[in-house]
Design an enzyme around this catalytic site. Structure first.
Site, PDB file in Angstrom:
ATOM      1  N   GLU A  37       0.849  -1.202   0.000  1.00 13.59           N
ATOM      2  CA  GLU A  37       0.000   0.000   0.000  1.00 13.59           C
ATOM      3  C   GLU A  37       0.874   1.236   0.000  1.00 13.59           C
ATOM      4  O   GLU A  37       2.011   1.200   0.470  1.00 13.59           O
ATOM      5  CB  GLU A  37      -0.878   0.014   1.262  1.00 13.59           C
ATOM      6  CG  GLU A  37      -1.923  -1.074   1.262  1.00 13.59           C
ATOM      7  CD  GLU A  37      -2.697  -1.133   2.586  1.00 13.59           C
ATOM      8  OE1 GLU A  37      -2.401  -0.323   3.490  1.00 13.59           O
ATOM      9  OE2 GLU A  37      -3.581  -1.990   2.687  1.00 13.59           O
ATOM     10  N   LYS A  93       2.367   4.433   1.488  1.00 14.43           N
ATOM     11  CA  LYS A  93       2.536   4.924   2.851  1.00 14.43           C
ATOM     12  C   LYS A  93       2.324   6.431   2.796  1.00 14.43           C
ATOM     13  O   LYS A  93       3.169   7.178   2.300  1.00 14.43           O
ATOM     14  CB  LYS A  93       3.939   4.602   3.376  1.00 14.43           C
ATOM     15  CG  LYS A  93       4.139   5.046   4.811  1.00 14.43           C
ATOM     16  CD  LYS A  93       5.521   4.704   5.314  1.00 14.43           C
ATOM     17  CE  LYS A  93       5.667   4.946   6.802  1.00 14.43           C
ATOM     18  NZ  LYS A  93       5.249   6.273   7.240  1.00 14.43           N
ATOM     19  N   ARG A 140      -3.018   8.550  16.998  1.00 19.70           N
ATOM     20  CA  ARG A 140      -2.190   7.403  17.351  1.00 19.70           C
ATOM     21  C   ARG A 140      -1.825   7.418  18.827  1.00 19.70           C
ATOM     22  O   ARG A 140      -1.664   6.394  19.456  1.00 19.70           O
ATOM     23  CB  ARG A 140      -0.936   7.486  16.482  1.00 19.70           C
ATOM     24  CG  ARG A 140       0.188   6.622  16.886  1.00 19.70           C
ATOM     25  CD  ARG A 140       1.269   6.829  15.867  1.00 19.70           C
ATOM     26  NE  ARG A 140       2.470   6.124  16.233  1.00 19.70           N
ATOM     27  CZ  ARG A 140       3.400   5.805  15.350  1.00 19.70           C
ATOM     28  NH1 ARG A 140       3.254   6.118  14.085  1.00 19.70           N
ATOM     29  NH2 ARG A 140       4.467   5.183  15.732  1.00 19.70           N
ATOM     30  N   GLU A 180      -5.214   6.872   7.741  1.00 17.53           N
ATOM     31  CA  GLU A 180      -4.216   7.953   7.739  1.00 17.53           C
ATOM     32  C   GLU A 180      -4.869   9.173   7.086  1.00 17.53           C
ATOM     33  O   GLU A 180      -5.401   9.074   5.970  1.00 17.53           O
ATOM     34  CB  GLU A 180      -2.983   7.508   6.939  1.00 17.53           C
ATOM     35  CG  GLU A 180      -1.855   8.498   6.913  1.00 17.53           C
ATOM     36  CD  GLU A 180      -0.864   8.353   8.085  1.00 17.53           C
ATOM     37  OE1 GLU A 180      -1.128   7.573   9.026  1.00 17.53           O
ATOM     38  OE2 GLU A 180       0.153   9.054   8.064  1.00 17.53           O
ATOM     39  N   LYS A 238       7.225  -1.331   6.931  1.00 21.93           N
ATOM     40  CA  LYS A 238       7.267  -0.157   6.063  1.00 21.93           C
ATOM     41  C   LYS A 238       8.584  -0.146   5.305  1.00 21.93           C
ATOM     42  O   LYS A 238       9.607  -0.606   5.823  1.00 21.93           O
ATOM     43  CB  LYS A 238       7.092   1.116   6.881  1.00 21.93           C
ATOM     44  CG  LYS A 238       8.136   1.283   7.946  1.00 21.93           C
ATOM     45  CD  LYS A 238       7.777   2.433   8.868  1.00 21.93           C
ATOM     46  CE  LYS A 238       8.796   2.515   9.981  1.00 21.93           C
ATOM     47  NZ  LYS A 238       8.320   3.098  11.203  1.00 21.93           N
TER      48      LYS A 238
HETATM   49  P1  AMP Z   1       6.151   5.373  10.851  1.00 21.12           P
HETATM   50  O1  AMP Z   1       5.386   6.519  11.415  1.00 21.12           O
HETATM   51  O2  AMP Z   1       7.281   5.777   9.965  1.00 21.12           O
HETATM   52  O3  AMP Z   1       6.513   4.346  11.897  1.00 21.12           O
HETATM   53  O4  AMP Z   1       5.175   4.582   9.838  1.00 21.12           O
HETATM   54  C1  AMP Z   1       3.987   4.007  10.261  1.00 21.12           C
HETATM   55  C2  AMP Z   1       2.839   4.965  10.059  1.00 21.12           C
HETATM   56  O5  AMP Z   1       2.558   5.154   8.684  1.00 21.12           O
HETATM   57  C3  AMP Z   1       1.543   4.448  10.605  1.00 21.12           C
HETATM   58  O6  AMP Z   1       1.462   4.649  11.993  1.00 21.12           O
HETATM   59  C4  AMP Z   1       0.515   5.255   9.834  1.00 21.12           C
HETATM   60  O7  AMP Z   1       0.256   6.450  10.529  1.00 21.12           O
HETATM   61  C5  AMP Z   1       1.214   5.610   8.545  1.00 21.12           C
HETATM   62  N1  AMP Z   1       0.636   5.008   7.336  1.00 21.12           N
HETATM   63  C6  AMP Z   1       0.535   5.641   6.150  1.00 21.12           C
HETATM   64  N2  AMP Z   1      -0.019   4.857   5.213  1.00 21.12           N
HETATM   65  C7  AMP Z   1      -0.290   3.670   5.809  1.00 21.12           C
HETATM   66  C8  AMP Z   1      -0.860   2.439   5.348  1.00 21.12           C
HETATM   67  N3  AMP Z   1      -1.259   2.266   4.090  1.00 21.12           N
HETATM   68  N4  AMP Z   1      -0.974   1.429   6.252  1.00 21.12           N
HETATM   69  C9  AMP Z   1      -0.547   1.588   7.524  1.00 21.12           C
HETATM   70  N5  AMP Z   1      -0.021   2.720   8.012  1.00 21.12           N
HETATM   71  C10 AMP Z   1       0.115   3.759   7.162  1.00 21.12           C
END
Ligand code: AMP
Length: 586
Positions: free
Chosen positions: A271, A273, A294, A324, A447
Site C-alpha cells: 500500500e 505509505k 495514534r 491515515e 514499512k
Molecule cells: P512510521 O510513522 O514511519 O513508523 O510509519 C507508520 C505509520 O505510517 C503508521 O502509523 C501510519 O500512521 C502511517 N501510514 C501511512 N499509510 C499507511 C498504510 N497504508 N498502512 C498503515 N499505516 C500507514
C-alpha cells in the site's frame, strides 16, 4: 489506603535502576491494594491521573507549584525558587521545605490515596477567573497534610514528572506477578527482590494476555480491576468498544522490498505509505462518531468534516477503522506534508475556518471492529475486502489506501517507485493472512521508505539538566557549516545513555563539553564548536527558529565522530540538497 504506603513504594522504585526490582515493588504493592483503590493506584504508580487515552492534561505550571509550596510551608516564593534553582526538582524542594515545617509544627493529618487522587483530578476542571488561586489552594491543602516524602511525590505527580521510571512493560509484568503468581508458579525472592516463573510457558501466555488487554483498553487500571474481579475470565470478556481508543498496530521497518517479502510472506499486499497522521475512526451504535490519534488523544471536535464523511460514506452501524489523514491544498488539491496540517490536531478555536484552509483526505487501510464483532483475528485480506464493501469512496473526502497484491519483486518495485513519484513516503507491505495486532511491532506488516542520509553536526550549545540529570549537560544545540561559520539547525536530547557502561552517556559528553563553555545564561550554555556527532532524523524541515533556516524532525544521536574535524561538519548545501530530495517527486 494511606498515601504514605504509596510514597514508600515510589521511593523504593526510585532507588533502584533495575527493572526487575521496580517490577517486584509494583507487584507487591498491587497485591496489597484493595479492589476499590486498584484503578487509582495503578494510574498513580505510572505517575498518571488519567488513562493513556484520556486527553486531559493536569496543566499546572512550575510557577503555580512554587506558589503552592510557598503557601503550604510559609516560605517566601523567591526562596522556593532559589531552592529550585539549586536542587532542580520541585518535588525535592517541597520535601525539604515540608520537612522544615513539620519539625516546627508536628501536626499533620494522614493523607489517603483517595484524597490525593480526587484533589489532583479536580485540577484540570478549574478554569476561568480565580482558578489559579483555587489550584494553588488545592495543592497547598495536600502539602499541609503531607509528610516530607509524600510531598515529593504529590508535587511530581502534579507536574506529570514522577521520575521513577515505570514503563508499560514493567506494569504489565507486575500485574502478571501480582495476580497470576500461582498459575505461573512464580517464586518471589524478597531478599533479592526478584522473581523466577517455574512455569515459563504459562507465564508467557498470561503476560501476552495482559498485554493484549492493555492494547485494547489502553489503561492498566481498568485491566487490573477486571482481573481482580474476574481473574482470567476477564480476558474472554474484553470487548472492543467504539469510543474507547485502542493502541493501533505499528509496523517495523524493512531495509528494502526483498526483505519486506521475507517478513510478510508471498504474495503480499503493498500500500502507499501516506504522509499524514494516524486516525482511528469509531462509530457507536447510537450513530456518534469519535476520532482518535495514534497517541489516543480524542480529536473529534477538531475534524468535523471527517465526522461527516465517516457518517456519510461508511455503510455500517458500528465500527472501528484505522486510517491515515492527509492534508491537501484546497485550491490545487495538491497533497501537503504532515507538518502543514499538524496544527489542526491541537486547535481548539476557529475550527471551521482551519478545516476549510487545511482540509484532509482520509485513507482507510484497516478495520478493527465491525458491527460489534472484533476483527482482530480475521486475516488482513478479509479485513480489506470488508472495508472495500462498506466504504463508498469519495476522493478528497474518504478513500481506501491504494493497494496491490503481488508476489513479484518487480511489480512491488514498480509500485514503490510510483508511490515515491506521486509524493508518498514509501510503501507498507502487509501479510495477507496477518491478524491485527494492536500496539505491537510484529511481522504482520513492514514499512519501506528511503533512508535519510545521516548528518555530522557540531555541538555549539547545551542545557544543564534537572532532577536525575542535574549536573549534566543535556539537550545539545547542533550546527551545520557554511564556509567557516556554524549555523544552528536543531537540538538533540535522545540517543544518549544515562549510565556510563552502556554507550555514550550524558556524563561522558558533559566532561568533554565543560571545558568548551564560552558563556552561560540560566540553564543554557554556549559552547566552542569542537565536538562532532552523527545524527539521524526523519525529515528536514524549513524553520525560522534556527539560523540555518532548517530544522530536523526527530533527531537522534548515533555516535561521536572523533575521527572528524570541523571541516568535515555537514555543509549547509548538503542540508539544502537533502531537503529538496525529500520533495523531488512532488
Ligand atoms: P512510521 O510513522 O514511519 O513508523 O510509519 C507508520 C505509520 O505510517 C503508521 O502509523 C501510519 O500512521 C502511517 N501510514 C501511512 N499509510 C499507511 C498504510 N497504508 N498502512 C498503515 N499505516 C500507514
Amino acid at each position: 489506603m494511606k498515601y504514605s504506603e504509596l510514597a514508600s513504594a515510589y521511593e523504593g522504585m526510585e532507588k533502584t535502576s533495575k527493572r526487575l526490582e521496580k517490577t517486584f515493588i509494583i507487584s507487591q504493592f498491587l497485591k496489597k491494594t484493595k479492589e476499590e483503590d486498584i484503578d487509582k493506584v495503578t494510574l498513580l504508580l505510572q505517575g498518571r491521573l488519567f488513562p493513556l487515552w484520556d486527553e486531559t492534561k493536569i496543566g499546572v505550571s512550575d510557577r503555580l507549584v512554587i506558589k503552592a509550596i510557598a503557601a503550604a510551608t510559609g516560605t517566601p516564593a523567591d526562596k522556593v525558587e532559589q531552592e529550585w534553582k539549586k536542587i532542580g526538582d520541585l518535588g525535592l524542594v517541597a520535601e525539604k521545605l515540608v520537612q522544615k515545617k513539620t519539625q516546627a509544627t508536628l501536626f499533620s493529618r494522614e493523607l489517603t490515596v483517595e484524597k490525593v487522587f480526587t484533589n489532583l483530578r479536580k485540577l484540570p476542571n478549574l478554569e476561568g477567573g480565580g482558578s489559579v488561586d483555587q489550584k494553588v489552594k488545592m495543592i497547598a491543602e495536600l502539602l499541609s497534610s503531607a509528610k516530607p516524602l509524600e510531598a515529593r511525590y504529590v508535587i511530581r505527580t502534579v507536574l506529570e514528572d514522577l521520575r521513577v521510571g515505570v514503563g508499560s512493560g514493567s506494569m504489565r509484568d507486575a500485574i502478571v506477578w501480582a495476580f497470576f503468581g500461582d498459575k505461573a508458579k512464580i517464586n518471589y525472592n524478597a531478599e533479592e527482590k526478584s522473581i523466577t516463573p517455574d512455569n515459563r510457558e504459562e507465564y508467557n501466555r498470561l503476560s501476552d494476555a495482559v498485554q493484549h488487554a492493555f492494547d485494547l483498553k489502553a489503561d492498566f487500571g481498568e485491566v487490573a480491576k477486571l482481573i481482580m474481579k474476574k481473574g482470567e475470565k476477564a480476558f474472554g470478556e474484553l470487548v472492543l468498544e467504539p469510543g474507547n481508543p485502542i493502541n493501533v498496530m505499528l509496523y517495523p521497518k524493512a531495509k528494502g522490498l526483498a526483505e519486506a517479502f521475507e517478513v510478510v510472506g508471498k504474495p503480499a499486499a503493498f500500500e502507499y505509505k501516506y504522509d499524514g497522521f494516524r486516525m482511528q475512526l469509531h462509530k457507536k451504535p447510537s450513530g456518534a462518531v469519535h476520532i482518535f490519534t495514534r497517541r489516543l488523544d480524542e480529536v473529534t471536535k477538531q475534524f468535523p468534516e471527517v465526522v461527516e464523511y465517516t457518517k456519510e460514506l461508511v455503510k455500517a452501524k458500528e465500527f472501528i477503522l484505522d486510517a491515515e489523514a492527509v492534508g491537501y491544498e484546497p485550491k490545487s488539491g495538491k497533497y501537503l506534508p504532515f507538518q502543514a496540517i499538524s496544527q489542526r490536531i491541537k486547535r481548539k478555536y476557529d475550527i471551521g475556518k482551519i478545516a476549510k484552509d487545511y482540509p484532509v483526505e482520509v485513507n482507510v487501510f484497516d478495520i478493527i471492529q465491525f458491527e460489534g464483532k472484533s476483527m482482530l483475528a480475521t486475516p488482513f485480506i478479509e479485513r480489506r475486502k470488508l472495508i472495500e464493501k462498506i466504504i463508498s469512496q469519495h476522493p478528497k473526502k474518504l478513500i481506501l489506501a491504494k493497494q496491490i497484491v503481488t508476489d513479484s519483486l518487480k511489480e512491488a518495485e514498480a509500485f514503490y517507485k510510483e508511490a515515491l513519484k506521486v509524493g508518498e513516503e514509501g510503501v507498507m507491505a502487509k501479510s495477507l493472512r496477518g491478524a491485527y495486532q494492536p500496539g505491537r511491532r510484529v511481522g504482520f506488516g513492514v514499512k519501506v521508505k528511503p533512508v535519510m542520509e545521516s548528518l555530522d553536526l557540531v555541538i555549539v550549545g547545551a542545557e544543564w539538566g534537572t532532577g536525575k540529570r542535574s549536573g549534566w549537560l543535556t539537550s545539545f544545540v547542533l550546527a551545520c557549516r557554511k564556509a567557516d561559520k556554524f549555523l544552528e539547525i536543531g537540538k538533540v536530547g535522545t540517543g544518549f545513555k544515562e549510565l556510563e557502561e552502556e554507550g555514550v552517556s550524558f556524563d561522558e559528553l558533559t566532561k568533554k563539553l565543560k571545558p568548551l563553555i564560552i558563556a552561560e545564561q540560566g540553564k543554557e550554555v554556549k559552547l566552542k564548536p569542537s565536538i562532532i556527532i552523527e545524527i539521524n532524523y526523519e525529515e528536514i524541515q524549513k524553520s525560522p527558529t534556527y539560523e540555518s533556516g532548517y530544522a530536523l524532525r526527530f533527531p537522534r544521536f548515533i555516535r561521536l565522530r572523533e575521527d572528524k574535524g570541523l571541516s568535515d561538519v555537514s555543509d549547509l548545501n548538503l542540508v539544502e540538497d537533502l531537503f529538496r530530495a525529500q520533495f523531488r517527486h512532488k
